[in-house]
Design a protein around this motif. Structure first.
Motif, PDB file in Angstrom:
ATOM      1  N   SER A   1       0.911  -1.278  -0.037  1.00 49.53           N
ATOM      2  CA  SER A   1       0.004   0.025  -0.027  1.00 49.53           C
ATOM      3  C   SER A   1       0.691   1.167  -0.110  1.00 49.53           C
ATOM      4  O   SER A   1       0.620   2.309  -0.679  1.00 49.53           O
ATOM      5  CB  SER A   1      -0.867  -0.148   1.096  1.00 49.53           C
ATOM      6  N   SER A   2       2.214   1.459   0.754  1.00 46.96           N
ATOM      7  CA  SER A   2       2.597   2.510   0.497  1.00 46.96           C
ATOM      8  C   SER A   2       3.696   2.896  -0.709  1.00 46.96           C
ATOM      9  O   SER A   2       3.409   4.145  -0.771  1.00 46.96           O
ATOM     10  CB  SER A   2       3.806   2.281   2.151  1.00 46.96           C
ATOM     11  N   TRP A   3       3.909   1.855  -1.104  1.00 53.05           N
ATOM     12  CA  TRP A   3       4.796   1.537  -2.266  1.00 53.05           C
ATOM     13  C   TRP A   3       3.884   2.193  -3.369  1.00 53.05           C
ATOM     14  O   TRP A   3       3.828   2.622  -4.248  1.00 53.05           O
ATOM     15  CB  TRP A   3       4.906   0.247  -2.566  1.00 53.05           C
ATOM     16  N   ALA A   4       2.472   1.722  -3.041  1.00 56.14           N
ATOM     17  CA  ALA A   4       1.664   2.330  -4.393  1.00 56.14           C
ATOM     18  C   ALA A   4       1.388   3.634  -3.662  1.00 56.14           C
ATOM     19  O   ALA A   4       1.263   4.093  -5.127  1.00 56.14           O
ATOM     20  CB  ALA A   4       0.125   1.425  -4.547  1.00 56.14           C
ATOM     21  N   VAL A   5       0.502   4.298  -3.050  1.00 52.55           N
ATOM     22  CA  VAL A   5       0.239   5.773  -3.282  1.00 52.55           C
ATOM     23  C   VAL A   5       1.152   6.400  -1.870  1.00 52.55           C
ATOM     24  O   VAL A   5       0.793   7.947  -2.056  1.00 52.55           O
ATOM     25  CB  VAL A   5      -0.931   5.669  -2.108  1.00 52.55           C
ATOM     26  N   ILE A   6       2.435   6.279  -1.229  1.00 53.15           N
ATOM     27  CA  ILE A   6       3.373   7.883  -0.254  1.00 53.15           C
ATOM     28  C   ILE A   6       4.113   7.267  -0.437  1.00 53.15           C
ATOM     29  O   ILE A   6       5.432   7.033   0.310  1.00 53.15           O
ATOM     30  CB  ILE A   6       2.588   7.524   1.010  1.00 53.15           C
ATOM     31  N   LYS A   7       4.751   6.707  -2.155  1.00 53.77           N
ATOM     32  CA  LYS A   7       6.971   6.571  -1.646  1.00 53.77           C
ATOM     33  C   LYS A   7       7.127   8.058  -1.967  1.00 53.77           C
ATOM     34  O   LYS A   7       6.249   9.752  -2.468  1.00 53.77           O
ATOM     35  CB  LYS A   7       6.789   6.009  -3.242  1.00 53.77           C
ATOM     36  N   VAL A   8       8.081   8.270  -1.378  1.00 53.12           N
ATOM     37  CA  VAL A   8       8.350   9.270  -1.418  1.00 53.12           C
ATOM     38  C   VAL A   8       8.607  10.292  -2.951  1.00 53.12           C
ATOM     39  O   VAL A   8       8.160  11.728  -2.992  1.00 53.12           O
ATOM     40  CB  VAL A   8      10.243   9.336  -0.168  1.00 53.12           C
ATOM     41  N   PRO A   9       9.028   9.932  -3.978  1.00 51.74           N
ATOM     42  CA  PRO A   9       8.612  10.847  -4.856  1.00 51.74           C
ATOM     43  C   PRO A   9       8.190  10.993  -5.418  1.00 51.74           C
ATOM     44  O   PRO A   9       7.821  12.724  -6.158  1.00 51.74           O
ATOM     45  CB  PRO A   9       9.016   9.982  -5.778  1.00 51.74           C
ATOM     46  N   MET A  10       6.800  10.331  -5.345  1.00 48.82           N
ATOM     47  CA  MET A  10       5.307  11.085  -5.343  1.00 48.82           C
ATOM     48  C   MET A  10       4.428  12.008  -3.837  1.00 48.82           C
ATOM     49  O   MET A  10       4.259  13.083  -4.658  1.00 48.82           O
ATOM     50  CB  MET A  10       4.512   9.829  -4.386  1.00 48.82           C
ATOM     51  N   LEU A  11       5.429  12.018  -2.394  1.00 50.84           N
ATOM     52  CA  LEU A  11       5.136  13.143  -1.954  1.00 50.84           C
ATOM     53  C   LEU A  11       5.812  14.572  -2.314  1.00 50.84           C
ATOM     54  O   LEU A  11       5.407  15.228  -1.981  1.00 50.84           O
ATOM     55  CB  LEU A  11       5.626  11.946  -0.145  1.00 50.84           C
ATOM     56  N   ALA A  12       6.795  14.377  -2.823  1.00 52.93           N
ATOM     57  CA  ALA A  12       7.579  15.418  -3.494  1.00 52.93           C
ATOM     58  C   ALA A  12       6.897  15.970  -4.383  1.00 52.93           C
ATOM     59  O   ALA A  12       6.867  17.412  -4.355  1.00 52.93           O
ATOM     60  CB  ALA A  12       8.755  14.787  -3.599  1.00 52.93           C
ATOM     61  N   ASN A  13       6.051  15.521  -5.351  1.00 51.93           N
ATOM     62  CA  ASN A  13       5.493  15.671  -6.183  1.00 51.93           C
ATOM     63  C   ASN A  13       4.390  16.199  -6.294  1.00 51.93           C
ATOM     64  O   ASN A  13       3.982  17.007  -6.834  1.00 51.93           O
ATOM     65  CB  ASN A  13       5.386  14.930  -8.068  1.00 51.93           C
ATOM     66  N   GLU A  14       3.850  16.100  -4.792  1.00 50.93           N
ATOM     67  CA  GLU A  14       2.498  15.893  -4.405  1.00 50.93           C
ATOM     68  C   GLU A  14       2.690  17.319  -3.952  1.00 50.93           C
ATOM     69  O   GLU A  14       1.634  18.684  -3.889  1.00 50.93           O
ATOM     70  CB  GLU A  14       2.000  14.868  -4.070  1.00 50.93           C
ATOM     71  N   ALA A  15       3.751  17.632  -2.892  1.00 50.61           N
ATOM     72  CA  ALA A  15       4.209  18.994  -2.396  1.00 50.61           C
ATOM     73  C   ALA A  15       4.236  20.082  -3.442  1.00 50.61           C
ATOM     74  O   ALA A  15       3.768  20.917  -3.410  1.00 50.61           O
ATOM     75  CB  ALA A  15       5.120  18.572  -1.124  1.00 50.61           C
ATOM     76  N   LYS A  16       4.335  20.010  -4.996  1.00 51.23           N
ATOM     77  CA  LYS A  16       5.113  21.103  -5.336  1.00 51.23           C
ATOM     78  C   LYS A  16       3.837  21.582  -6.604  1.00 51.23           C
ATOM     79  O   LYS A  16       3.837  22.162  -6.189  1.00 51.23           O
ATOM     80  CB  LYS A  16       5.746  20.205  -6.548  1.00 51.23           C
ATOM     81  N   PHE A  17       2.974  20.464  -6.575  1.00 53.71           N
ATOM     82  CA  PHE A  17       1.542  20.755  -7.247  1.00 53.71           C
ATOM     83  C   PHE A  17       0.360  21.220  -6.959  1.00 53.71           C
ATOM     84  O   PHE A  17      -0.762  21.620  -6.443  1.00 53.71           O
ATOM     85  CB  PHE A  17       1.520  19.637  -8.168  1.00 53.71           C
ATOM     86  N   LEU A  18       0.252  20.647  -5.448  1.00 50.48           N
ATOM     87  CA  LEU A  18      -1.103  20.576  -4.425  1.00 50.48           C
ATOM     88  C   LEU A  18      -0.341  21.598  -3.074  1.00 50.48           C
ATOM     89  O   LEU A  18      -1.363  21.253  -2.065  1.00 50.48           O
ATOM     90  CB  LEU A  18      -1.463  18.979  -4.304  1.00 50.48           C
ATOM     91  N   GLY A  19       0.403  21.557  -3.184  1.00 45.03           N
ATOM     92  CA  GLY A  19       0.988  22.489  -1.367  1.00 45.03           C
ATOM     93  C   GLY A  19       1.228  21.131  -0.421  1.00 45.03           C
ATOM     94  O   GLY A  19       0.894  20.155  -0.174  1.00 45.03           O
ATOM     95  N   VAL A  20       1.953  21.903   0.331  1.00 38.63           N
ATOM     96  CA  VAL A  20       2.618  21.218   1.185  1.00 38.63           C
ATOM     97  C   VAL A  20       1.910  20.138   2.538  1.00 38.63           C
ATOM     98  O   VAL A  20       1.367  19.426   2.967  1.00 38.63           O
ATOM     99  CB  VAL A  20       3.372  21.675   2.372  1.00 38.63           C
ATOM    100  N   ASN A  21       0.715  21.734   3.147  1.00 42.45           N
ATOM    101  CA  ASN A  21      -0.257  20.753   3.679  1.00 42.45           C
ATOM    102  C   ASN A  21      -1.207  19.583   3.149  1.00 42.45           C
ATOM    103  O   ASN A  21      -1.551  19.574   3.932  1.00 42.45           O
ATOM    104  CB  ASN A  21      -1.161  22.690   3.525  1.00 42.45           C
ATOM    105  N   PHE A  22      -1.842  19.924   1.977  1.00 45.27           N
ATOM    106  CA  PHE A  22      -2.829  18.738   1.751  1.00 45.27           C
ATOM    107  C   PHE A  22      -1.388  17.449   1.509  1.00 45.27           C
ATOM    108  O   PHE A  22      -2.268  16.545   1.301  1.00 45.27           O
ATOM    109  CB  PHE A  22      -2.592  19.307  -0.002  1.00 45.27           C
ATOM    110  N   MET A  23      -0.174  17.773   1.508  1.00 48.76           N
ATOM    111  CA  MET A  23       0.071  16.800   1.399  1.00 48.76           C
ATOM    112  C   MET A  23       0.096  16.375   2.673  1.00 48.76           C
ATOM    113  O   MET A  23       0.089  14.724   2.346  1.00 48.76           O
ATOM    114  CB  MET A  23       1.829  16.678   0.366  1.00 48.76           C
ATOM    115  N   ILE A  24       0.586  16.567   3.501  1.00 46.09           N
ATOM    116  CA  ILE A  24       0.794  15.933   4.554  1.00 46.09           C
ATOM    117  C   ILE A  24      -0.718  15.040   5.637  1.00 46.09           C
ATOM    118  O   ILE A  24      -0.397  14.696   5.716  1.00 46.09           O
ATOM    119  CB  ILE A  24       0.933  17.341   6.019  1.00 46.09           C
TER     120      ILE A  24
END
Length: 243
Positions: free
Chosen positions: A120-143
């Motif tokens: 599950s973590s491999w699929a949806v919360i990998k570190v590179p994915m989180l970095a892109n998520e923070a970049k495009f959707l914001g840090v608060n959203f990602m956290i």
């Protein structure tokens, strides 16, 4: 008859081919696009899977079963859950690459719950994915999304672990010898440690197992320590494991 037998053994493959033929007749443009996408993912798989299979061989050959059991086994507790979350989060490659690794970890003693966490973590919360998520959707959203996702992953892992057992999985299994010391029976004499220090050690005046037997020679060597144990605290069991 031989052709029918081949079709039965490869139902999914023939169904996919049939679906492509139907799409080709109905909408040739979409069929060509679908085939192009399929070829793209097939090439990606051919690039990724050899590395993954090599990694599974390394885990199988070089990583002791006891290490996997301590880190990801049934008794690893919350620490094992965190290690599984970390492993899945820092892993690279598409999710299908996680399945052969997960099977190898199961065969080495990892629990179902921890395998669910890794996948599950491999699929949806990998570190590179989180970095892109923070970049495009914001840090608060990602956290916030990360925290809620982790909670759901842990709940799902515990529920799956209670419902699904290793014997229910469609994988090959084999019998293996497992060594166990009944703590209530052990009197702390240390005889087993003197006989086979590679398999036993003392911990708080009690003998504990440090290594599981592999092969007939190891089992024969352990039988002497089992027979000489004055309190009959050492037990050698046959356990069905996935391979």
């Amino acid at each position: 008859m031989k052709a029918v037998s081949i079709v039965k053994k490869n139902k999914l493959l023939f169904l996919v081919a049939l679906a492509y033929l139907v799409i080709l007749v109905i909408s040739p443009d979409k069929a060509i696009k679908s085939i192009g996408n399929s070829v793209y993912y097939l090439v990606e798989m051919l690039q990724v899977l050899p590395v993954i299979f090599l990694l599974t061989v390394v885990i199988e050959a070089l990583v002791p079963k006891e290490m996997i059991m301590r880190g990801f086994g049934e008794k690893s507790g919350f620490r094992g859950n965190l290690l599984a979350l970390l492993l899945g989060s820092i892993s690279a490659g598409p999710i299908y690459a996680a399945f052969p690794i997960s099977k190898t970890l199961l065969g080495k003693g990892a629990s179902i719950s921890n395998i669910v966490i890794i996948l599950s973590s491999w699929a949806v919360i990998k570190v590179p994915m989180l970095a892109n998520e923070a970049k495009f959707l914001g840090v608060n959203f990602m956290i916030i999304r990360w925290v809620l996702t982790v909670i759901v992953i842990f709940v799902m892992a515990y529920i799956t672990g209670m419902i699904v057992k290793k014997k229910d999985l469609p994988v090959d299994s084999k019998k293996a010898e497992t060594l166990e010391i009944k703590e209530d029976y052990c009197i702390g004499c240390g005889l087993c440690v003197k006989l086979l220090p590679e398999y036993y050690e003392m911990n708080q005046n009690k003998a504990v197992v440090t290594k599981m037997p592999e092969g007939k020679e190891a089992v024969l060597a352990l039988k002497e320590s089992i027979e000489k144990c004055p309190s009959k605290a050492i037990i050698l069991n046959k356990e069905e494991i996935v391979s």
